[in-house]
Each structure stands twice: as C-alpha cells, then as structure tokens.
Write an enzyme that holds these catalytic residues in place. Structure first.
Site, PDB file in Angstrom:
ATOM      1  N   ASP A  40       1.791   8.717   2.757  1.00  0.00           N
ATOM      2  CA  ASP A  40       1.354   8.411   4.119  1.00  0.00           C
ATOM      3  C   ASP A  40       2.551   8.010   4.985  1.00  0.00           C
ATOM      4  O   ASP A  40       2.761   8.558   6.072  1.00  0.00           O
ATOM      5  CB  ASP A  40       0.312   7.288   4.067  1.00  0.00           C
ATOM      6  N   TYR A 131      -3.164   3.489  -5.204  1.00  0.00           N
ATOM      7  CA  TYR A 131      -4.612   3.366  -5.399  1.00  0.00           C
ATOM      8  C   TYR A 131      -4.997   3.430  -6.876  1.00  0.00           C
ATOM      9  O   TYR A 131      -6.139   3.166  -7.231  1.00  0.00           O
ATOM     10  CB  TYR A 131      -5.365   4.428  -4.603  1.00  0.00           C
TER      11      TYR A 131
END
Length: 188
Positions: A40, A131
C-alpha cells in the site's frame, strides 16, 4: 510459471508491482484508503498524490472500503493505467470468514477489471504481510478464483499476473499454477 486458460494467460513472477506495465495493479489497501505500509505504501509513494486524491473522493462518497470489497482509482505516476484497491482480511485463525473475505477481494477486483474493460491486471499477495494470512492458503485461494474466472471465458482480461515480492511466495504461486495446469489437463 505461466498457464493459459481460454485465452487468459495466468502467471506468477517475482517483481516490483509498482513497475508493472498493465491496465491495473491491485493494491492491498486498508479500509481508510489513505495509504499505509507494505504494498500500500509503496504504491502510494510511487504513484504520487493523484492516487490519494482519488481515494479522498471515494471516502467522501462511500466512507472508505470494507474488507473484501474493491475500488478503482487512477494510477498517477505508475506505468499502470489504474490501481484497484482491495481490503484483505486480517488473519484471526480462519474462523472469522477470512477465506470468504479473501476470495471476495479477488472476485471484486476481477469484476472491476471487467466493468472497465481492462485486459491486464497484476495482483500482489493480498493479506499475507502484516495482516498475517498464511501464505499457502492465500495462494490457493488467489489461484482458484482466477482459474474459475478464466474458465468462464466471459471476462475482458487476457493477462493476469501474480506479482510476488519474494521467492517463497513465488514458489507457492508456481505450485498452485502447476496444480491448476494438471487439473485442466485431466479434464482434457
């Protein structure tokens, strides 16, 4: 490793996703769409402020992006034409609908690509970084969704790339593509 299903080339490569020359790269985003770490952050840094400006407009319209969903923006300074942002699930042991949510990430990215009549897309390894999604299970889901998409023969995509940051992920994706190739050959 590369396979072709119904004219759709599916391949796994080890590369930098911010250098992909495709219609769209996929960003493993967070729900705020305001950038973060890992893929990201790299995409936002390389793409420049135009991506963030589009993300602000999306936030004003719908308040971010829920887990399992996807939105599309400009690619700014990237060689790709678009960025499709999807929010993968945080791994909590697998009994919090994580497999379904991850599957929906890929499905919604493919649907957006079709809606925009894109012919090429590059995916990162969604949810496998911070994550914590187990990499083998994530690769299996990614390849199975893409294989199903290609088998329908109804989409606009002609090239789907899994862009792996490291050799370990590349080996997992190549293994999954090899299994997909074997299952197709068994049918024929």
């Amino acid at each position: 490793m590369k396979i072709v299903i119904n004219g759709v080339t599916i391949e796994a490569v080890q590369a930098d996703i911010t250098r992909e020359q495709v219609d769209a790269i996929v960003n493993a985003a967070n729900s705020s769409l305001l950038g973060g770490g890992g893929v990201d952050g790299a995409i936002h840094r390389a793409g420049g402020p135009a991506i963030l400006e589009d993300c602000y407009r999306i936030r004003e319209r719908q308040g971010g992006c829920p887990t399992g969903e996807a939105v599309i923006t400009t690619a700014g300074n990237l060689p790709a034409r678009h960025v499709i942002h999807t929010v993968g699930p945080v791994w909590n042991g697998g009994d919090q609908l994580e497999p379904d949510l991850l599957r929906h990430c890929y499905i919604h990215c493919l649907q957006l690509a079709d809606e925009h009549k894109l012919t090429s897309i590059s995916f990162p390894n969604i949810s496998t970084g911070i994550y914590g999604y187990p990499k083998p299970e994530a690769a299996e889901i990614a390849v199975s969704v893409v294989q199903q998409y290609a088998e329908t023969g109804n989409g606009s995509l002609e090239q789907i790339r899994f862009v792996c940051f490291d050799g370990d992920n590349l080996a997992l994706y190549e293994q999954q593509l090899e299994q997909a190739k074997s299952s197709i050959e068994d049918i024929l």
